[in-house]
Design an enzyme around this catalytic site. Structure first.
Site, PDB file in Angstrom:
ATOM      1  CB  SER A 178      -0.911   0.008   1.230  1.00 38.48           C
ATOM      2  OG  SER A 178      -1.763  -1.123   1.227  1.00 38.48           O
TER       3      SER A 178
ATOM      4  CD  GLU B 270      -4.818  -1.073  -0.654  1.00 35.48           C
ATOM      5  OE1 GLU B 270      -6.004  -1.427  -0.560  1.00 35.48           O
ATOM      6  OE2 GLU B 270      -4.005  -1.127   0.298  1.00 35.48           O
ATOM      7  CD1 TRP B 271      -2.184   6.089  -3.635  1.00 43.43           C
ATOM      8  CD2 TRP B 271      -3.431   6.656  -5.408  1.00 43.43           C
ATOM      9  NE1 TRP B 271      -2.294   7.460  -3.640  1.00 43.43           N
ATOM     10  CE2 TRP B 271      -3.049   7.843  -4.717  1.00 43.43           C
ATOM     11  CE3 TRP B 271      -4.211   6.760  -6.550  1.00 43.43           C
ATOM     12  CZ2 TRP B 271      -3.436   9.105  -5.138  1.00 43.43           C
ATOM     13  CZ3 TRP B 271      -4.598   8.027  -6.973  1.00 43.43           C
ATOM     14  CH2 TRP B 271      -4.206   9.184  -6.284  1.00 43.43           C
TER      15      TRP B 271
ATOM     16  NE  ARG C 298      -9.938  -0.313   3.602  1.00 38.86           N
ATOM     17  CZ  ARG C 298     -10.369  -0.712   2.421  1.00 38.86           C
ATOM     18  NH1 ARG C 298     -11.535  -0.293   1.943  1.00 38.86           N
ATOM     19  NH2 ARG C 298      -9.661  -1.547   1.691  1.00 38.86           N
TER      20      ARG C 298
ATOM     21  CG  HIS D  67     -11.272  -3.479   5.963  1.00 44.60           C
ATOM     22  ND1 HIS D  67     -11.996  -3.072   4.864  1.00 44.60           N
ATOM     23  CD2 HIS D  67     -10.080  -3.913   5.501  1.00 44.60           C
ATOM     24  CE1 HIS D  67     -11.261  -3.248   3.775  1.00 44.60           C
ATOM     25  NE2 HIS D  67     -10.104  -3.756   4.135  1.00 44.60           N
TER      26      HIS D  67
ATOM     27  CE  LYS E 128      -8.324  -6.316   2.347  1.00 43.83           C
ATOM     28  NZ  LYS E 128      -7.940  -4.895   2.235  1.00 43.83           N
TER      29      LYS E 128
ATOM     30  NE  ARG F 162      -1.360  -8.941   8.653  1.00 42.51           N
ATOM     31  CZ  ARG F 162      -2.086  -8.066   7.977  1.00 42.51           C
ATOM     32  NH1 ARG F 162      -2.027  -8.058   6.654  1.00 42.51           N
ATOM     33  NH2 ARG F 162      -2.874  -7.204   8.604  1.00 42.51           N
TER      34      ARG F 162
ATOM     35  CB  SER G  46      -1.691  -0.038   4.838  1.00 41.96           C
ATOM     36  OG  SER G  46      -1.794  -1.395   4.460  1.00 41.96           O
TER      37      SER G  46
ATOM     38  CD  GLN H 292       0.081  -4.116   5.905  1.00 44.98           C
ATOM     39  OE1 GLN H 292       1.021  -3.412   5.561  1.00 44.98           O
ATOM     40  NE2 GLN H 292      -1.149  -3.925   5.471  1.00 44.98           N
TER      41      GLN H 292
END
Length: 252
Positions: free
Chosen positions: A21, A46-47, A82, A143, A170, A213, A232, A236
């Protein structure tokens, strides 16, 4: 199960694909970060447009998208705003959210958009159809940064995304215990084995959920997120470590 191909990347086959991201606040930072990201080993860019300050200026947003496309022409570009209610940086109206995604689709610069499941059923269905008419894929997402629902609810949300013709459903959930991580993994496996006819992406967040993950190939998640600089989302792993670990698990 069918795969999803974006550019030359086949999602849903082989090891999970790595998404990174980019979260720059202005065009200058978009350019500098894109140049840095170009040297990194990942599969999908991903932007995160919700981090972009000049959001009300569509021309500025698309100028930034053009920079990303020109800097990394070979990488699939996922356009993501988001929402604040799902952990993002800014709150905008549903109308503005849909208009922003439509502008991205119209631009011809993006390969995929992220569309939040709970935006509103009619708006979601219409935007999916609009994206597909312009050869843009849809990652439909949900999410929860507070909790993990029961497995039945996780599966129900993923199946609803599938029924809305998302190319890739997702879901990302926050565990309150190790048992919550197992719930997410069990739901992923059941979805994969019994209901999914397309790739899905699932993850359990924070340090507790890190195993989710990495274990996508075992349980049925087709992609995972890695950190280049700032993560992000909680939990992660750095993109370089992630590639090594995914390769080890794939070749075992």
């Amino acid at each position: 199960m069918k795969t999803v191909t974006v550019k030359d990347l086949v999602i849903g086959a082989g090891a999970p694909k790595i998404i990174v991201s980019l979260m720059a606040k202005d065009i200058a930072r978009v350019k500098s970060e894109a140049l840095a990201y170009r040297e990194t080993d990942f599969d999908i860019l991903e932007w995160r447009v919700d981090h972009f300050a000049d959001l009300s200026n569509v021309e500025s947003v698309m100028a930034a998208a053009k920079i990303l496309r020109e800097t990394m022409p070979e990488k699939p570009l996922l356009f993501t705003f988001r929402s604040a209610k799902e952990g993002g940086e800014q709150a905008i109206s549903t109308e503005a959210y849909i208009a922003l995604n439509r502008a991205a689709i119209d631009s011809g610069l993006v390969d995929m958009i992220d569309l939040e499941l709970f935006t509103g059923d009619d708006q979601v269905k219409e935007t999916v159809a609009y994206a597909h008419a312009h050869d843009v894929k849809v990652v439909m997402s949900n999410h929860d940064f507070h909790k993990t629902p029961e497995a039945e609810e996780i599966i129900a949300r993923l199946r609803k995304m599938q029924s809305f013709d998302a190319d890739i459903p997702k879901i990302a959930l926050m565990p309150q215990s190790t048992s919550d991580v197992l719930t997410l993994l069990a739901a992923t496996l059941e979805m994969q084995e019994q209901y999914a006819d397309r790739p899905i992406i699932t993850m359990s967040m924070a340090k507790t959920g890190v195993i989710s993950r990495l274990a996508g190939e075992v349980f049925g998640s087709a992609a995972t997120f890695g950190a280049v600089k700032k993560a992000s989302a909680p939990g992660q792993i750095s993109v370089n470590d992630l590639r090594i670990l995914l390769t080890i698990l794939h070749q075992a």
